[in-house]
Write a protein that holds these residues in place. Sequence first.
Motif, short mmCIF file in Angstrom:
data_model
loop_
_atom_site.label_atom_id
_atom_site.label_comp_id
_atom_site.label_asym_id
_atom_site.label_seq_id
_atom_site.Cartn_x
_atom_site.Cartn_y
_atom_site.Cartn_z
N THR C 121 15.81 37.21 -31.02
CA THR C 121 15.37 38.24 -30.08
C THR C 121 14.04 37.80 -29.47
N ALA C 144 20.31 33.76 -26.96
CA ALA C 144 19.27 34.70 -27.41
C ALA C 144 19.50 36.08 -26.79
N ARG C 145 18.99 37.10 -27.49
CA ARG C 145 18.88 38.45 -26.92
C ARG C 145 17.54 38.48 -26.21
N ARG C 147 14.66 40.34 -23.97
CA ARG C 147 14.06 41.59 -23.48
C ARG C 147 13.16 41.24 -22.29
N ARG C 171 22.95 38.60 -22.90
CA ARG C 171 22.51 39.79 -23.64
C ARG C 171 21.07 40.09 -23.26
N ALA C 190 11.12 41.61 -32.41
CA ALA C 190 11.31 40.32 -31.73
C ALA C 190 10.80 39.18 -32.60
#
Lengths: 289, 289, 289
Positions: C121, C144-145, C147, C171, C190
């Motif tokens: 993350t 990876a996720r 944000r 994602r 994260a």
Amino acid sequence: MAKPIILLQLDADPQPSAFDAIVAADCGVDHLLRHHSVTPDTARDLVHGAMFTRGPEDLRHTAIFIGGSDVAAGESLLAAVRECYFGPVRVSVMLDANGANTTAAAAVLSAARHVELDGATVLLLAATGPVGLRAARLLARQGARVRLASRNAHRAEAACDAVRRQIEGARLSAHQTATEDETAAALDGAGIVIAAGAAGVQLLTVQTREQCASLQVAIDLNAVPPAGLAGVEATDKAAARGGAVCYGAIGVGGLKMKIHKAALARLFETNDQVLDAEEIYAIGQALSK
Amino acid sequence: MAKPIILLQLDADPQPSAFDAIVAADCGVDHLLRHHSVTPDTARDLVHGAMFTRGPEDLRHTAIFIGGSDVAAGESLLAAVRECYFGPVRVSVMLDANGANTTAAAAVLSAARHVELDGATVLLLAATGPVGLRAARLLARQGARVRLASRNAHRAEAACDAVRRQIEGARLSAHQTATEDETAAALDGAGIVIAAGAAGVQLLTVQTREQCASLQVAIDLNAVPPAGLAGVEATDKAAARGGAVCYGAIGVGGLKMKIHKAALARLFETNDQVLDAEEIYAIGQALSK
Amino acid sequence: MAKPIILLQLDADPQPSAFDAIVAADCGVDHLLRHHSVTPDTARDLVHGAMFTRGPEDLRHTAIFIGGSDVAAGESLLAAVRECYFGPVRVSVMLDANGANTTAAAAVLSAARHVELDGATVLLLAATGPVGLRAARLLARQGARVRLASRNAHRAEAACDAVRRQIEGARLSAHQTATEDETAAALDGAGIVIAAGAAGVQLLTVQTREQCASLQVAIDLNAVPPAGLAGVEATDKAAARGGAVCYGAIGVGGLKMKIHKAALARLFETNDQVLDAEEIYAIGQALSK
């Protein structure tokens, strides 16, 4: 493997000088990064590019040359370059907009071949232009008494003030030379006269020059006829005329070119050179020994 | 040590040609001084920089290439360059704006491989553009009868007048080719046809071309489909089609490039070369022997 | 004889980057053809000049570098370059406007030294700028996720949409980080944080960073104080701080430069390279093995 030698040419004119580029090529620069219409604002990124690309040990293989026809613009660019420096992270820089520094150095050194400058009296005709102001600076530092002449008395005074701010204790005087009589009076007692006027403008007659008994050296920096000092040929190089040793623009030009090339070579010796009038004069002095 | 070879690239366009630069690099130029948006006024300082920087014995290592897409602008720059010359103090210069000189030379030399130009009859389609006018000049000098064709009769006449002013005794005629019938009439009896029109404009049908019994050579200088001469392929190089030997733009291009490179090499042999249409044609002739 | 290595530098800025030129010179480029103020329209002729001058076997000795400070302008230039290609007649091209591709690749590869990206993350602060968007692309491709955070929620959403259009199944989530609380919430859980903000803008406090127990790697791409991630030094290179491994802009810079040079070298291996974010990342991956 040694990094290629790179010169960043910053020029405020709409076209970057070909003269400056060719001299640099002849000095062994591998890559010329030539920029025109450069302003202090647009210079910043270029200087950072020169500073932050190579490692500390290779910074001396990158340097900056500030040229162009406008010396005031060149001075602004030099100030902008120096503001970018970050401690030891810097690259060497040379200012020679309009050839002013190398020309002034070559003229003063030519005079110094014949007259001890310390204590000499020098008349600078058209002293208010960029070459004249630099020659005044260099002469004053060598201990000469410098007479700054202009057709306009106020401009001559302003030029004296400008040089005084740069050199403490400079022995300067302002002279109006709007008429031949005023010019003769300004010349009276001088050992050296240097004409730094615009192309094709006569500043002194043969008669006035030859009537000046004290005159030992006459240097004319204008290469375009008519001569700034009437009777002096552009190719004169220590030519005897009317009792004085005379130099014309081309006669001074050989030394000017040597100084230019030596200064360029100096740029690549270390990464901390800042070559303006005095530093370039010192390079010329070392060459003349 | 030999001085680096320097080419001053003067280009009137907003971006200086990459094509011209790459050809020069491939010819061994060490430093390309590339300038865009050059006007006769801004050219002057650049030319002086090229003339006055190196000593007389090294002037031949600096030369000038005038390119750009606008041939008229290039001709103005060439005139400005020549005005800067100062007796033997000069550098060699070549004009090849829009490739006009090398293209016209390569086209005319390609035709000359198959037909004796002296006395030949040549139809130049779209003769009023820069390549057409240069081809007309070259053909007329070789003794050909040149038919200058344009969709507009007045423009064809003006082109004839322009070439007549350059070449005394040139055998020229003006032809309007607004319709296929007019084009067929203009072609009648010609041994050579050269199409010098804009990209992608067809100037002659296959039928008209094949019906012309006298036609020996057909050259199309347009590389962008459709062909200027229908049925001629861009890659044709002395291809037999409908009774004539045919060349397309790419077929002529190999010789054009050889001429370009030989002309660049010539620039650096002496410092007094001025290479325009005729001089570049002569270089091509020497190559073809 | 091998043809000289030529790099056509296309820059949309008023002055072409000196940084890009010096790196190219250090990679052995023989001739830099530098162009400023380039638009898609003026690029076309330059690209054709690069494509049509040399023969097929020599095309790989010519390549194009697209730089400048404006990544969107660089992307338009890349599109214009690719439109010029004509089957196998093409030259290799690399896009690294504002150093975005090499910086994003170096940042992501630095993180990958310490954390397996697949399934990780990552919080991207100031993700909506060109470096952030490219880092998001690269991270999402590695599984990876990601944000994507911005002070403005709408801009963060728009950035997510842009990346989703490029990478199917990415994602991604959008996060508003206008306040410290919002930033702390975005960071929560994260493993990696990357700050891709403007120079001199702090995006995260020391306290918030150190309170995030999940955080393993913190990377700050801003070299100008104050730091984007408070407490991270520009020179940090895998420095342990508050439980995380930290990198500053200079710490990432060494790898970025290696990637830049390797990508330039790749350009001259074959004539069909198109190096944008993913290709440059792959070059960096190969270097890191």
